[in-house]
Design a protein around this motif. Structure first.
Motif, PDB file in Angstrom:
ATOM      1  N   SER A   1       0.841  -1.188   0.000  1.00 45.94           N
ATOM      2  CA  SER A   1       0.000   0.000   0.000  1.00 45.94           C
ATOM      3  C   SER A   1       0.880   1.243   0.000  1.00 45.94           C
ATOM      4  CB  SER A   1      -0.901   0.007   1.227  1.00 45.94           C
ATOM      5  OG  SER A   1      -0.129   0.173   2.405  1.00 45.94           O
ATOM      6  N   LEU A   2       0.249   2.387  -0.224  1.00 40.65           N
ATOM      7  CA  LEU A   2       0.979   3.650  -0.218  1.00 40.65           C
ATOM      8  C   LEU A   2       1.605   3.909   1.147  1.00 40.65           C
ATOM      9  CD1 LEU A   2       1.761   6.290  -1.652  1.00 40.65           C
ATOM     10  CD2 LEU A   2      -0.435   7.212  -0.909  1.00 40.65           C
TER      11      LEU A   2
ATOM     12  N   PRO B   1       3.944  10.413   1.693  1.00 41.16           N
ATOM     13  CA  PRO B   1       3.046   9.804   0.702  1.00 41.16           C
ATOM     14  C   PRO B   1       2.711  10.720  -0.480  1.00 41.16           C
ATOM     15  CG  PRO B   1       2.259   9.344   2.910  1.00 41.16           C
ATOM     16  CD  PRO B   1       3.412  10.288   3.049  1.00 41.16           C
ATOM     17  N   ASP B   2       2.632  12.036  -0.250  1.00 37.87           N
ATOM     18  CA  ASP B   2       2.359  12.954  -1.364  1.00 37.87           C
ATOM     19  C   ASP B   2       3.486  12.947  -2.392  1.00 37.87           C
ATOM     20  OD1 ASP B   2      -0.075  13.677  -0.320  1.00 37.87           O
ATOM     21  OD2 ASP B   2       0.700  15.468   0.693  1.00 37.87           O
TER      22      ASP B   2
ATOM     23  N   ARG C   1       3.108   9.809  -4.398  1.00 36.42           N
ATOM     24  CA  ARG C   1       2.034  10.007  -5.380  1.00 36.42           C
ATOM     25  C   ARG C   1       2.532  10.808  -6.575  1.00 36.42           C
ATOM     26  NH1 ARG C   1      -1.059  11.456  -0.867  1.00 36.42           N
ATOM     27  NH2 ARG C   1      -2.347   9.731  -0.166  1.00 36.42           N
ATOM     28  N   ARG C   2       3.335  11.832  -6.326  1.00 36.37           N
ATOM     29  CA  ARG C   2       3.884  12.647  -7.409  1.00 36.37           C
ATOM     30  C   ARG C   2       4.807  11.810  -8.291  1.00 36.37           C
ATOM     31  NH1 ARG C   2       6.788  17.353  -5.146  1.00 36.37           N
ATOM     32  NH2 ARG C   2       4.699  17.950  -4.523  1.00 36.37           N
TER      33      ARG C   2
ATOM     34  N   ALA D   1       4.623   8.631  -8.771  1.00 39.45           N
ATOM     35  CA  ALA D   1       3.767   7.724  -9.551  1.00 39.45           C
ATOM     36  C   ALA D   1       3.109   8.472 -10.701  1.00 39.45           C
ATOM     37  CB  ALA D   1       2.719   7.088  -8.645  1.00 39.45           C
ATOM     38  N   ALA D   2       2.701   9.707 -10.463  1.00 36.13           N
ATOM     39  CA  ALA D   2       2.082  10.507 -11.528  1.00 36.13           C
ATOM     40  C   ALA D   2       3.087  10.838 -12.633  1.00 36.13           C
ATOM     41  CB  ALA D   2       1.501  11.790 -10.948  1.00 36.13           C
TER      42      ALA D   2
ATOM     43  N   ALA E   1       2.933   2.086 -10.342  1.00 31.24           N
ATOM     44  CA  ALA E   1       1.845   1.943  -9.383  1.00 31.24           C
ATOM     45  C   ALA E   1       0.586   1.517 -10.120  1.00 31.24           C
ATOM     46  CB  ALA E   1       1.608   3.246  -8.645  1.00 31.24           C
TER      47      ALA E   1
ATOM     48  N   ARG F   1      -3.851   0.727  -9.403  1.00 31.88           N
ATOM     49  CA  ARG F   1      -4.991   0.997  -8.528  1.00 31.88           C
ATOM     50  C   ARG F   1      -5.653  -0.325  -8.175  1.00 31.88           C
ATOM     51  NH1 ARG F   1      -5.459   6.325  -6.794  1.00 31.88           N
ATOM     52  NH2 ARG F   1      -4.559   7.648  -8.404  1.00 31.88           N
TER      53      ARG F   1
ATOM     54  N   ARG G   1      -7.299   2.710  -4.525  1.00 36.01           N
ATOM     55  CA  ARG G   1      -6.081   3.130  -3.827  1.00 36.01           C
ATOM     56  C   ARG G   1      -4.852   2.688  -4.614  1.00 36.01           C
ATOM     57  NH1 ARG G   1      -9.217   0.908   0.768  1.00 36.01           N
ATOM     58  NH2 ARG G   1      -8.231  -1.020   0.141  1.00 36.01           N
ATOM     59  N   LEU G   2      -3.770   3.443  -4.463  1.00 36.70           N
ATOM     60  CA  LEU G   2      -2.510   3.086  -5.116  1.00 36.70           C
ATOM     61  C   LEU G   2      -1.885   1.882  -4.430  1.00 36.70           C
ATOM     62  CD1 LEU G   2      -0.768   6.521  -5.723  1.00 36.70           C
ATOM     63  CD2 LEU G   2      -1.653   4.969  -7.449  1.00 36.70           C
TER      64      LEU G   2
END
Length: 135
Positions: A44-45, A56-57, A60-61, A63-64, A70, A72, A77-78
């Motif tokens: 999980s994240l 975690p942010d 997420r960046r 992964a983006a 990553a 879903r 959820r990632l």
């Protein structure tokens, strides 16, 4: 043919028939033990953030931007592969060691992966380059 080593049981595979008796020549040969492949659970994240020490942010960046793979899950959820903390550590080393921005880190990671594949192909062919690998 039975994949279990000698002494692992008296019944052949699927419970049919007895194990073949090994002769003296067979006893000296190495016996390979094979295991069933099991799916590796996804992280999980929160687990990736805890293992990598990153917020975690920021993950997420990454992964983006496509720096770390990553997916879903069914809840949206990632989830990450078990190798994600190592990939994140590599990204952080490139960022701090070479002062690269995230776009150039993606390019460097792609080039390093290509170099690794080419070196593995050379090792597989038995051909060696004159210079040692630099990675």
């Amino acid at each position: 043919m039975n994949d279990r080593p000698a002494g692992a049981g008296g019944i052949g595979r699927a419970g049919v028939g007895a194990r073949p008796v090994r002769t003296g020549a067979d006893l000296t040969a190495s016996t390979a033990v094979r295991y069933a492949l099991v799916p590796v659970p996804k992280l999980s994240l929160a687990a990736v953030a805890l293992r990598s020490g990153l917020h975690p942010d920021l993950i997420r960046r990454f992964a983006a931007l496509g720096l770390v793979d990553a997916e879903r899950d069914s809840a949206g959820r990632l989830v990450f592969d078990s190798t994600a903390p190592a990939v994140l550590a590599r990204i952080q080393r490139l960022r701090t060691g070479l002062c690269l921005n995230y776009a150039s880190i993606g390019l460097v990671l792609d080039l390093l992966d290509r170099i690794s594949l080419l070196e593995a192909a050379l090792r597989g062919r038995g051909t060696r380059s004159e210079t040692p690998p630099w990675t």
